[in-house]
Design a protein around this motif. Structure first.
Motif, PDB file in Angstrom:
ATOM      1  N   LEU A 211       0.931  -1.309   0.047  1.00 44.58           N
ATOM      2  CA  LEU A 211      -0.095   0.177   0.026  1.00 44.58           C
ATOM      3  C   LEU A 211       0.919   1.078   0.123  1.00 44.58           C
ATOM      4  N   ASN A 212       0.455   2.266  -0.687  1.00 41.34           N
ATOM      5  CA  ASN A 212       1.124   3.426  -0.894  1.00 41.34           C
ATOM      6  C   ASN A 212       0.621   4.583   0.618  1.00 41.34           C
ATOM      7  N   PRO A 213       1.625   4.795   1.377  1.00 45.37           N
ATOM      8  CA  PRO A 213       1.026   5.358   2.534  1.00 45.37           C
ATOM      9  C   PRO A 213       0.286   6.601   2.401  1.00 45.37           C
ATOM     10  N   VAL A 214       0.587   7.308   1.385  1.00 44.80           N
ATOM     11  CA  VAL A 214       0.159   8.544   1.284  1.00 44.80           C
ATOM     12  C   VAL A 214      -0.842   8.908   0.174  1.00 44.80           C
ATOM     13  N   ARG A 215      -1.644   7.804  -0.067  1.00 47.99           N
ATOM     14  CA  ARG A 215      -2.797   7.670  -1.049  1.00 47.99           C
ATOM     15  C   ARG A 215      -3.754   7.093  -0.165  1.00 47.99           C
ATOM     16  N   LYS A 216      -5.043   7.748  -0.586  1.00 49.39           N
ATOM     17  CA  LYS A 216      -6.238   7.022   0.150  1.00 49.39           C
ATOM     18  C   LYS A 216      -6.682   5.769  -0.481  1.00 49.39           C
ATOM     19  N   VAL A 217      -6.921   4.891   0.417  1.00 49.19           N
ATOM     20  CA  VAL A 217      -7.162   3.327  -0.119  1.00 49.19           C
ATOM     21  C   VAL A 217      -7.964   3.296  -1.173  1.00 49.19           C
ATOM     22  N   GLY A 218      -9.215   4.001  -1.058  1.00 49.90           N
ATOM     23  CA  GLY A 218     -10.176   3.966  -2.364  1.00 49.90           C
ATOM     24  C   GLY A 218      -9.348   4.425  -3.587  1.00 49.90           C
ATOM     25  N   ARG A 219      -8.577   5.387  -3.893  1.00 50.77           N
ATOM     26  CA  ARG A 219      -7.675   5.977  -5.059  1.00 50.77           C
ATOM     27  C   ARG A 219      -7.009   4.648  -5.283  1.00 50.77           C
ATOM     28  N   GLN A 220      -6.531   4.129  -4.246  1.00 49.60           N
ATOM     29  CA  GLN A 220      -5.431   2.800  -4.730  1.00 49.60           C
ATOM     30  C   GLN A 220      -6.065   1.900  -5.460  1.00 49.60           C
ATOM     31  N   ILE A 221      -7.236   1.206  -4.835  1.00 47.63           N
ATOM     32  CA  ILE A 221      -7.910   0.430  -5.318  1.00 47.63           C
ATOM     33  C   ILE A 221      -8.258   0.726  -6.911  1.00 47.63           C
ATOM     34  N   ARG A 222      -8.951   2.074  -7.161  1.00 47.32           N
ATOM     35  CA  ARG A 222      -9.170   2.646  -8.207  1.00 47.32           C
ATOM     36  C   ARG A 222      -8.202   2.648  -9.306  1.00 47.32           C
ATOM     37  N   ASP A 223      -6.664   2.903  -8.920  1.00 44.62           N
ATOM     38  CA  ASP A 223      -5.653   2.843  -9.650  1.00 44.62           C
ATOM     39  C   ASP A 223      -5.650   1.524 -10.459  1.00 44.62           C
ATOM     40  N   VAL A 224      -5.802   0.413  -9.795  1.00 45.38           N
ATOM     41  CA  VAL A 224      -5.734  -0.876 -10.243  1.00 45.38           C
ATOM     42  C   VAL A 224      -6.843  -1.067 -11.482  1.00 45.38           C
ATOM     43  N   LEU A 225      -7.780  -0.616 -11.214  1.00 43.41           N
ATOM     44  CA  LEU A 225      -8.859  -0.603 -12.405  1.00 43.41           C
ATOM     45  C   LEU A 225      -8.743   0.402 -13.261  1.00 43.41           C
ATOM     46  N   ASP A 226      -8.066   1.436 -13.089  1.00 42.94           N
ATOM     47  CA  ASP A 226      -7.626   2.417 -14.209  1.00 42.94           C
ATOM     48  C   ASP A 226      -6.429   1.728 -15.102  1.00 42.94           C
ATOM     49  N   ARG A 227      -5.721   0.975 -14.451  1.00 47.88           N
ATOM     50  CA  ARG A 227      -4.561   0.438 -15.304  1.00 47.88           C
ATOM     51  C   ARG A 227      -5.021  -0.714 -16.079  1.00 47.88           C
ATOM     52  N   HIS A 228      -5.985  -1.497 -15.342  1.00 47.11           N
ATOM     53  CA  HIS A 228      -6.265  -2.638 -16.145  1.00 47.11           C
ATOM     54  C   HIS A 228      -7.463  -3.019 -16.976  1.00 47.11           C
ATOM     55  N   THR A 229      -8.379  -1.962 -16.619  1.00 41.37           N
ATOM     56  CA  THR A 229      -9.887  -2.062 -17.344  1.00 41.37           C
ATOM     57  C   THR A 229     -10.287  -1.154 -17.963  1.00 41.37           C
ATOM     58  N   GLY A 230     -11.231  -1.174 -18.535  1.00 40.73           N
ATOM     59  CA  GLY A 230     -11.795   0.021 -19.552  1.00 40.73           C
ATOM     60  C   GLY A 230     -13.126   0.529 -18.839  1.00 40.73           C
ATOM     61  N   LEU A 231     -13.347   0.215 -17.667  1.00 39.91           N
ATOM     62  CA  LEU A 231     -14.700   0.316 -17.063  1.00 39.91           C
ATOM     63  C   LEU A 231     -14.772   2.087 -17.037  1.00 39.91           C
ATOM     64  N   THR A 232     -16.202   2.130 -17.279  1.00 35.52           N
ATOM     65  CA  THR A 232     -16.488   3.453 -16.817  1.00 35.52           C
ATOM     66  C   THR A 232     -16.391   4.155 -15.561  1.00 35.52           C
ATOM     67  N   ARG A 233     -16.356   5.436 -14.989  1.00 37.38           N
ATOM     68  CA  ARG A 233     -16.358   5.843 -13.664  1.00 37.38           C
ATOM     69  C   ARG A 233     -17.286   5.233 -12.656  1.00 37.38           C
ATOM     70  N   GLU A 234     -18.554   5.396 -13.331  1.00 37.70           N
ATOM     71  CA  GLU A 234     -19.410   4.604 -12.439  1.00 37.70           C
ATOM     72  C   GLU A 234     -19.293   2.992 -12.225  1.00 37.70           C
ATOM     73  N   GLU A 235     -19.023   2.362 -13.375  1.00 38.13           N
ATOM     74  CA  GLU A 235     -19.031   1.146 -13.074  1.00 38.13           C
ATOM     75  C   GLU A 235     -17.436   0.647 -12.052  1.00 38.13           C
TER      76      GLU A 235
ATOM     77  N   GLY B 182     -16.722   5.494   3.570  1.00 39.76           N
ATOM     78  CA  GLY B 182     -15.899   5.885   4.688  1.00 39.76           C
ATOM     79  C   GLY B 182     -14.560   5.194   4.544  1.00 39.76           C
ATOM     80  N   ILE B 183     -14.676   3.899   4.361  1.00 39.54           N
ATOM     81  CA  ILE B 183     -13.016   3.328   4.124  1.00 39.54           C
ATOM     82  C   ILE B 183     -12.391   3.615   3.077  1.00 39.54           C
ATOM     83  N   GLU B 184     -13.055   4.059   2.049  1.00 39.40           N
ATOM     84  CA  GLU B 184     -12.283   4.461   0.780  1.00 39.40           C
ATOM     85  C   GLU B 184     -11.529   5.775   0.800  1.00 39.40           C
ATOM     86  N   SER B 185     -11.975   6.812   1.871  1.00 41.71           N
ATOM     87  CA  SER B 185     -11.411   7.968   1.969  1.00 41.71           C
ATOM     88  C   SER B 185     -10.278   8.042   3.178  1.00 41.71           C
ATOM     89  N   ARG B 186      -9.935   6.881   3.715  1.00 39.79           N
ATOM     90  CA  ARG B 186      -8.860   6.692   4.638  1.00 39.79           C
ATOM     91  C   ARG B 186      -7.633   6.273   3.922  1.00 39.79           C
TER      92      ARG B 186
END
Ligand SMILES: Nc1ncnc2c1ncn2[C@@H]1O[C@H](COP(=O)(O)OP(=O)(O)OP(=O)(O)O)[C@@H](O)[C@H]1O
Ligand SMILES: [Mg+2]
Length: 333
Positions: A106-130, A149-153
């Motif tokens: 985990l990246n200590p200076v990035r919110k966990v929701g962003r980090q999970i989204r990074d994986v999807l950005d890198r590997h999928t063509g899903l829309t924002r909503e998906e 709440g968890i995503e913003s921690r």
């Protein structure tokens, strides 16, 4: 299992660490097969080469370590042939690695929701909503009652068990075919360990993801996995259906692992109680059985000294000239 699609095949994999003197072969001629939704457990004491094997499979072994032979096929992709860029694309999307220590992942200076989204950005063509929906659903599935709440921690705001579940979320969110989980619970207390494994189990089941679970604890592996591969000094010395390997082990090393199932207070750097002394480096290169010096059965037998036993058998196989007899096992217990 046999009718399910094969998702990972490892053939004759070898890896070594260069040292001051001769290089040490730490993964030695390893074959593994994994089918869709199957769980394979790799078990062995500290230093047996479990992490080196996992990293070799994923193309993540760094110098002084290097893969020296064999091949890894992930479905139709020859992983072992890929360059670093292509490998990076496959990792996370088709195969992913869960590190023993989630803080490393985990990246200590990035919110966990962003980090999970990074994986999807890198590997999928899903829309924002998906993406938003997939992350929420996954976090709920992983037992977080308040996903938003968890995503913003930040990682440091979460407990060890929560961080490990976030690491699992990152590993599975792009729906890989295979997850390799390297001792994913050792840093956690008993109750949290059980919870994290249950979550991993549920998510893998839901998405029919194949899992390689690495552990030094054969009981943990036995309760989670369909098949077990027992590793000693870089080699698989016994493999087969989990229930069979655990109820009727044929290799004396497997027996010793079963007899020495570590309690949570055991210092796992200690050698196994029953067979004493740890692996010596000269045993790795000896002509005969690598386990011989510690073996209660073959210590003084000439065949064990002179000939290396091969992994033979059917679905349950063992590399031993004098395997434990099932009958003797049953009456002795
Ligand atoms: N960076 C390194 N440089 C040199 N040798 C290494 C390095 N990392 C691991 N090794 C050696 O490789 C062998 C296998 O180590 P590995 O970490 O794969 O064992 P493991 O089964 O994962 O153990 P553990 O249960 O402690 O995690 C050991 O003999 C170890 O000393
Ligand atoms: Mg390890």
């Amino acid at each position: 299992m046999s009718c399910a699609q094969m998702v990972l095949e490892v053939v004759g994999l070898r890896a070594e660490f260069a040292g001051a003197g001769a290089a040490t072969t730490v993964v030695n001629d390893v074959d593994l097969v994994l089918h869709q939704a199957e769980r394979l457990g790799i078990v062995g004491e500290s230093g047996s080469g479990k992490t080196a094997l996992a990293l070799s499979i994923l193309g993540l072994l760094d110098p002084p370590g290097r893969v020296t032979g064999g091949r890894v096929e992930l479905g139709d992709v020859a992983l072992s042939e890929l360059d670093d860029r292509s490998l990076a694309r496959v990792r996370g999307s088709r195969i992913s690695y869960i590190h023993q220590d989630p803080l490393t992942a985990l990246n200590p200076v990035r919110k966990v929701g962003r980090q999970i989204r990074d994986v999807l950005d890198r590997h999928t063509g899903l829309t924002r909503e998906e993406k938003r929906r997939r992350i929420r659903d996954l976090l709920l599935e992983l037992g977080f009652s308040d996903p938003v709440g968890i995503e913003s921690r930040y990682p440091h705001e979460l407990s060890g068990g929560m961080r490990q579940r976030i690491a699992i979320a990152m590993a599975v969110v792009a729906r890989p075919d295979v997850i390799v989980a390297d001792e994913p619970t050792t840093a956690l207390d008993v109750r949290t360990q059980a919870e994290v494994l249950a979550m991993l189990d549920r998510v893998a089941e839901h998405h029919r993801t194949a899992t390689v679970l690495i552990s030094h604890n054969i009981d943990v592996v036995g309760s989670f996995c369909d098949t077990i591969a027992v590793m000693y000094a870089g080699r698989i010395v016994e493999s087969g259906p989990a229930a069979e390997v655990i109820s009727a082990p044929r290799h004396p090393y497997t027996r010793a692992l079963l007899d020495a199932v570590p309690s949570l207070t055991t210092d796992r750097s200690q050698p196994l109680r029953e067979i004493g002394s740890a692996l010596r480096s000269e045993d790795r290169t000896a002509a005969g059985c690598t386990f011989r010096a510690r073996c209660p059965v073959g210590r003084d037998r000439p065949d064990c000294r002179e000939h290396r036993p091969h992994l033979d058998g059917g679905s349950h196989a063992w590399a031993c000239h004098h395997p434990l007899s099932i009958l003797a096992e049953r009456t002795a217990r």
